[in-house]
Write an enzyme that holds these catalytic residues in place. Structure first.
Site, PDB file in Angstrom:
ATOM      1  N   SER A  65      -5.434  10.000  -5.846  1.00 14.14           N
ATOM      2  CA  SER A  65      -5.037  11.323  -6.183  1.00 14.14           C
ATOM      3  C   SER A  65      -5.309  11.264  -7.820  1.00 14.14           C
ATOM      4  O   SER A  65      -4.877  10.449  -8.587  1.00 14.14           O
ATOM      5  CB  SER A  65      -3.934  11.616  -5.747  1.00 14.14           C
ATOM      6  OG  SER A  65      -3.762  11.733  -4.321  1.00 14.14           O
TER       7      SER A  65
HETATM    8  N1  SAM Z   1      -1.798   7.904  -2.787  1.00 12.75           N
HETATM    9  C1  SAM Z   1      -2.991   7.182  -2.780  1.00 12.75           C
HETATM   10  C2  SAM Z   1      -3.332   6.422  -4.080  1.00 12.75           C
HETATM   11  O1  SAM Z   1      -2.586   6.418  -4.801  1.00 12.75           O
HETATM   12  O2  SAM Z   1      -4.410   5.925  -3.887  1.00 12.75           O
HETATM   13  C3  SAM Z   1      -3.964   7.982  -2.181  1.00 12.75           C
HETATM   14  C4  SAM Z   1      -4.052   8.756  -0.806  1.00 12.75           C
HETATM   15  S1  SAM Z   1      -5.672   9.308  -0.258  1.00 12.75           S
HETATM   16  C5  SAM Z   1      -5.594  10.798  -1.015  1.00 12.75           C
HETATM   17  C6  SAM Z   1      -4.852   9.512   1.501  1.00 12.75           C
HETATM   18  C7  SAM Z   1      -4.790   8.249   2.253  1.00 12.75           C
HETATM   19  O3  SAM Z   1      -4.283   8.660   3.504  1.00 12.75           O
HETATM   20  C8  SAM Z   1      -6.239   7.668   2.655  1.00 12.75           C
HETATM   21  O4  SAM Z   1      -6.077   6.290   2.275  1.00 12.75           O
HETATM   22  C9  SAM Z   1      -6.296   7.866   4.097  1.00 12.75           C
HETATM   23  O5  SAM Z   1      -6.894   6.743   4.844  1.00 12.75           O
HETATM   24  C10 SAM Z   1      -4.824   7.755   4.522  1.00 12.75           C
HETATM   25  N2  SAM Z   1      -4.512   8.274   5.710  1.00 12.75           N
HETATM   26  C11 SAM Z   1      -5.131   9.569   6.551  1.00 12.75           C
HETATM   27  N3  SAM Z   1      -4.514   9.479   7.675  1.00 12.75           N
HETATM   28  C12 SAM Z   1      -3.587   8.614   7.796  1.00 12.75           C
HETATM   29  C13 SAM Z   1      -2.727   8.092   8.909  1.00 12.75           C
HETATM   30  N4  SAM Z   1      -2.470   8.941  10.085  1.00 12.75           N
HETATM   31  N5  SAM Z   1      -1.741   7.256   8.647  1.00 12.75           N
HETATM   32  C14 SAM Z   1      -1.881   6.434   7.526  1.00 12.75           C
HETATM   33  N6  SAM Z   1      -2.821   6.582   6.455  1.00 12.75           N
HETATM   34  C15 SAM Z   1      -3.558   7.648   6.549  1.00 12.75           C
END
Ligand code: SAM
Length: 233
Positions: A65
């Site tokens: 993000s």
């Molecule tokens: N906070 C992270 C960083 O600093 O890099 C970025 C997060 S990214 C915007 C969103 C993440 O949520 C992705 O890695 C995605 O695979 C994960 N995600 C989506 N659905 C999910 C779920 N049900 N459980 C766990 N992770 C999930």
């Protein structure tokens, strides 16, 4: 000698121009953003852009993000050094590291094993020992370690997942983007005994939270979508 970017200088500029110039005022959050080497969480081809004012790709169609959004969500959690945090969506592990700087322990859940493994290794290499990364469907939370003083969801949910609400400690805060796949409102939920109150912060755009209490995963089309289990607050 090969050209070396001055990451410390770029990070200081990020803090001043992207965070302080906006509405990030919590000195602990600003200090954490100054300390965590964001470039270490960005894949090599994009590393020189690690301190730019936007998200970047991290693989598996996912993103790290924008620094401002990381800081804003962290600030909204109102963390104290004793807090235990649940993070849904580990991604690169960058947000996890920022949380590790401010809280006692961080449990983080990621859906993709490759991302979870890489994030875990980066955190370990940087000396963050107060985090554990799990692979699983974060829309169901991590009931075994509950309750949590703070929950942060870094993927967009169609509604506030019931299990996450239930896993908040009394006095706990949750920050979560809620909306459709293309635009959401960042919401802060506070729990007082059996009352949950919701505050709307700003419009945001996150990748979808896939799972039982999220959106239907593209790679598991047969999964039953039972969002209706989640009572809206
Ligand atoms: N906070 C992270 C960083 O600093 O890099 C970025 C997060 S990214 C915007 C969103 C993440 O949520 C992705 O890695 C995605 O695979 C994960 N995600 C989506 N659905 C999910 C779920 N049900 N459980 C766990 N992770 C999930």
């Amino acid at each position: 000698m090969p050209f070396q970017l001055d990451y410390e200088m770029l990070r200081e500029r990020m803090v001043r121009e992207q965070l302080m110039a906006r509405d990030i005022t919590d000195p602990r959050v600003l200090e954490a953003m100054r300390r965590v080497p964001r470039h270490a969480f960005v894949p090599e081809p994009f590393r020189s852009r690690a301190y730019e004012d936007g998200p970047l790709p991290i693989g598996n169609d996912q993103t790290i993000s924008q620094p401002y959004i990381v800081a804003l969500m962290t600030q909204a959690l109102e963390l104290t050094p004793d807090d235990v945090v649940l993070e849904i969506g580990t991604g690169s592990g960058y947000q996890t590291a920022v949380l590790c700087e401010l809280a006692r322990f961080v449990y983080s859940l990621e859906r993709y094993p490759t991302l979870a493994e890489r994030a875990s290794a980066t955190l370990r290499d940087l000396g963050y020992h107060n985090a554990e990364v799990y692979v699983g469907d974060g829309s169901q939370g991590l009931p075994d370690m509950a309750p949590y003083n703070a929950i942060i969801v870094t993927a967009a949910a169609p509604v506030i997942p019931g299990p996450l609400r239930a896993q908040m400690a009394n006095g706990g805060r949750m920050v979560i983007p809620v909306g459709d796949r293309y635009q959401q409102m960042l919401q802060r939920v506070r729990r007082r005994d059996d009352t949950w109150t919701v505050e709307t912060l700003i419009p945001v755009m996150f990748v979808p939270l896939y799972g039982r209490h999220g959106f239907l995963p593209p790679d598991e089309p047969q999964m039953e979508d039972d969002n209706l289990l989640d009572d809206e607050l």
